[in-house]
Design an enzyme around this catalytic site. Structure first.
Site, PDB file in Angstrom:
ATOM      1  N   LYS A 123     -14.448 -16.550   5.029  1.00 15.18           N
ATOM      2  CA  LYS A 123     -16.162 -16.761   5.565  1.00 15.18           C
ATOM      3  C   LYS A 123     -16.912 -16.266   3.998  1.00 15.18           C
ATOM      4  O   LYS A 123     -16.721 -15.234   3.421  1.00 15.18           O
ATOM      5  CB  LYS A 123     -16.156 -15.670   6.370  1.00 15.18           C
ATOM      6  N   GLY A 179      -7.131  -7.921   0.418  1.00 14.92           N
ATOM      7  CA  GLY A 179      -5.894  -7.905   1.152  1.00 14.92           C
ATOM      8  C   GLY A 179      -5.004  -9.095   1.213  1.00 14.92           C
ATOM      9  O   GLY A 179      -4.109  -9.007   0.987  1.00 14.92           O
ATOM     10  N   ARG A 196       1.038  -1.242  -0.031  1.00 13.33           N
ATOM     11  CA  ARG A 196       0.150  -0.368  -0.001  1.00 13.33           C
ATOM     12  C   ARG A 196       0.987   1.302  -0.065  1.00 13.33           C
ATOM     13  O   ARG A 196       0.651   2.412  -0.644  1.00 13.33           O
ATOM     14  CB  ARG A 196      -0.872   0.141   1.291  1.00 13.33           C
ATOM     15  N   GLY A 203     -12.107  -4.414   1.151  1.00 10.78           N
ATOM     16  CA  GLY A 203     -13.487  -3.987   1.497  1.00 10.78           C
ATOM     17  C   GLY A 203     -14.270  -3.071   0.375  1.00 10.78           C
ATOM     18  O   GLY A 203     -15.290  -3.208  -0.155  1.00 10.78           O
TER      19      GLY A 203
HETATM   20  P1  ADP Z   1      -9.236 -11.306   1.214  1.00  9.53           P
HETATM   21  O1  ADP Z   1      -8.555 -10.628   2.010  1.00  9.53           O
HETATM   22  O2  ADP Z   1      -8.295 -11.748   0.045  1.00  9.53           O
HETATM   23  O3  ADP Z   1     -10.548 -10.913   0.786  1.00  9.53           O
HETATM   24  P2  ADP Z   1     -10.172 -13.176   3.302  1.00  9.53           P
HETATM   25  O4  ADP Z   1      -9.896 -12.072   4.290  1.00  9.53           O
HETATM   26  O5  ADP Z   1     -11.649 -13.404   2.906  1.00  9.53           O
HETATM   27  O6  ADP Z   1      -9.498 -12.992   1.862  1.00  9.53           O
HETATM   28  O7  ADP Z   1      -9.828 -14.706   3.809  1.00  9.53           O
HETATM   29  C1  ADP Z   1      -8.298 -14.930   3.402  1.00  9.53           C
HETATM   30  C2  ADP Z   1      -7.746 -15.681   4.842  1.00  9.53           C
HETATM   31  O8  ADP Z   1      -8.602 -16.976   4.266  1.00  9.53           O
HETATM   32  C3  ADP Z   1      -6.728 -16.221   4.677  1.00  9.53           C
HETATM   33  O9  ADP Z   1      -5.793 -15.851   5.832  1.00  9.53           O
HETATM   34  C4  ADP Z   1      -6.535 -17.699   4.569  1.00  9.53           C
HETATM   35  O10 ADP Z   1      -5.560 -18.420   5.393  1.00  9.53           O
HETATM   36  C5  ADP Z   1      -7.990 -18.045   4.896  1.00  9.53           C
HETATM   37  N1  ADP Z   1      -8.219 -19.396   4.284  1.00  9.53           N
HETATM   38  C6  ADP Z   1      -8.327 -19.789   3.158  1.00  9.53           C
HETATM   39  N2  ADP Z   1      -8.675 -21.050   3.049  1.00  9.53           N
HETATM   40  C7  ADP Z   1      -9.091 -21.406   4.346  1.00  9.53           C
HETATM   41  C8  ADP Z   1      -9.406 -22.831   4.771  1.00  9.53           C
HETATM   42  N3  ADP Z   1      -9.728 -23.673   4.090  1.00  9.53           N
HETATM   43  N4  ADP Z   1      -9.579 -22.762   6.191  1.00  9.53           N
HETATM   44  C9  ADP Z   1      -9.312 -21.899   6.967  1.00  9.53           C
HETATM   45  N5  ADP Z   1      -8.982 -20.581   6.500  1.00  9.53           N
HETATM   46  C10 ADP Z   1      -8.724 -20.427   5.326  1.00  9.53           C
HETATM   47 MG    MG Z   2      -8.726 -10.443   4.339  1.00  8.15          MG
END
Ligand code: ADP
Ligand code: MG
Length: 399
Positions: free
Chosen positions: A200, A356, A35, A380
């Site tokens: 999630k 992120g 960033r 977000g």
């Molecule tokens: P982004 O920031 O790219 O939008 P998220 O914040 O939604 O992504 O999710 C990222 C996190 O999801 C990572 O820290 C990763 O470890 C976790 N993750 C991915 N697959 C799994 C899984 N099968 N079980 C638990 N956590 C997971």
């Molecule tokens: Mg994230």
């Protein structure tokens, strides 16, 4: 939207820039400076034009009062290195130190105000409180440039209210983000493939709902996949599961079938004994996850399947890692998807990486950022954009 060009001759003018410098820190060490790097072009451009550049930014989640661990000092140092000139850090946000720092700033110099969220008015729900901080900020500048894409979905004093009191323009970073995201949302070139992962489902319901009718294919991996597998009646062991979302997900599956959107779920899963980097692990069929084991990545057959659904795409939006990429043993699915986006790019596809953690994954796994169409700096904000929501920090510039 007015751009920096529309602000006229900037020599000697004080220009307040809202940037997104919210980097991950380990103590006072920046662990990913993406960033800060992304903020540099606009700041350099303003400095080169002879402006006195005053940067406002936040770090972490302080509770409306100064806290040492959320000081922007490490960011000021890194920004100075990248700009090749010292960044003058004020010790407060809009107090005596900020006023003095700005007053002594020379043409082409850059100052950084201390964490804007040390001031409770920044995030206040009360319009008058935010307006009073905006007025304090406005007294430090002659013009405003909105360049913190990661915060444009926030109705906050330094993002939204300030743009109503100073002559305001959009910065190059926000402009680039908006152009890229519009390319994927307005009339995407097809096939249009959306890849969703991350932890999630509930974080991304809005995006799924909005893109379900627009995309040609929706690929689901990451932690959210287990709620999809559960919705299909499979057991998921101790994997991440949002039981209260199962019915919603069933609705999406039905809606996609009706709209002719292909939903691609993994056929195999890497399961481990526990959530740990060195946990023993195996590949199992996605409909046969053993009791007591936790899914931490999509399996190799799924990685290949996903890649084959991505490479011929002309527009790809990817948000959310396919597995727990922070642990090497569970990074392969994420690596395969990132590689497929790169391969699609060499065949004329345009890819956007949003989120992120996804952007951090791409860097951590050693990919060349330039090999992607666009890597968004705002998790977000890019999600809300993809949900089709109006972003206050953009809308106020459009007005
Ligand atoms: P982004 O920031 O790219 O939008 P998220 O914040 O939604 O992504 O999710 C990222 C996190 O999801 C990572 O820290 C990763 O470890 C976790 N993750 C991915 N697959 C799994 C899984 N099968 N079980 C638990 N956590 C997971
Ligand atoms: Mg994230």
């Amino acid at each position: 939207m007015k751009t920096i060009d529309d602000l006229g001759d900037l020599r000697g003018k004080r220009v307040l820039v809202r940037a997104d410098l919210n980097v991950p820190l380990d103590g006072t060490t920046i662990t990913d400076d993406g960033r800060v790097q992304a903020a540099v072009p606009t700041l350099r451009r303003l400095a080169d034009a002879g402006a006195r550049v005053v940067v406002a930014a936040h770090l972490g989640r302080p509770k409306g009062a100064p806290e040492d661990k959320y000081s922007l000092a490490p960011v000021a140092a890194r920004l100075g290195e990248l700009l090749g000139a010292p960044v003058h850090l004020a010790r407060d946000t809009v107090g005596d130190s900020a006023r003095e720092t700005v007053a002594t700033l020379g043409d082409g110099e850059v100052a950084l105000l201390e964490n804007i969220r040390f001031d409770p008015r920044e995030t206040s729900k009360d319009d008058a409180e935010r307006a009073s901080l905006a007025a304090d900020l406005a007294s430090l500048a002659d013009a405003y440039v909105s360049d913190g894409f990661g915060v444009v979905h926030r109705k906050q004093a330094s993002v939204y209210d300030i743009a109503q009191v100073l002559p305001a323009a959009v910065g190059g970073l926000v402009l680039k983000e908006v152009d890229a995201l519009r390319r994927a949302t307005d009339s995407p070139e097809r096939p249009y493939v959306v890849v969703l992962g991350g932890s999630k489902v509930s974080d991304k319901l809005g995006v799924i709902a909005n893109l379900l009718t627009k995309a040609d294919r929706l690929l689901i991996g990451g932690g959210m996949v287990f709620t999809f597998l559960a919705a299909q009646g499979h057991s998921v062991g101790t994997s991440l599961l949002e039981e209260d979302q199962i019915d919603t997900v069933k609705g999406y599956l039905a809606q996609a079938a009706e709209a002719g959107v292909e939903i691609v779920l993994p056929t195999d899963i890497v399961v481990a004994d526990s959530f740990a980097a060195d946990s023993p692990h195996d590949v199992v069929a996605a409909d046969a996850i053993p009791n007591g084991r936790i899914g931490l990545d999509i399996g190799p057959a799924s990685a290949e399947l996903f890649a084959s659904k991505i490479v011929d795409a002309k527009t790809i939006v990817w948000n959310g890692p396919m597995g727990v990429f922070e642990f090497d043993a569970f990074a392969d699915g994420t690596r395969a998807v990132a590689q497929a986006l790169v391969d699609a790019g060499t065949r004329g596809g345009f890819s956007i990486v949003g989120g992120g953690d996804s952007a951090a994954a791409v860097r951590r796994l050693g990919f060349d950022e330039a090999a992607f169409g666009h890597i968004s700096t705002g998790g977000g904000a890019s999600l809300e954009f993809l949900e089709g929501k109006s972003l206050p920090g953009i809308a106020v510039l459009d007005a």
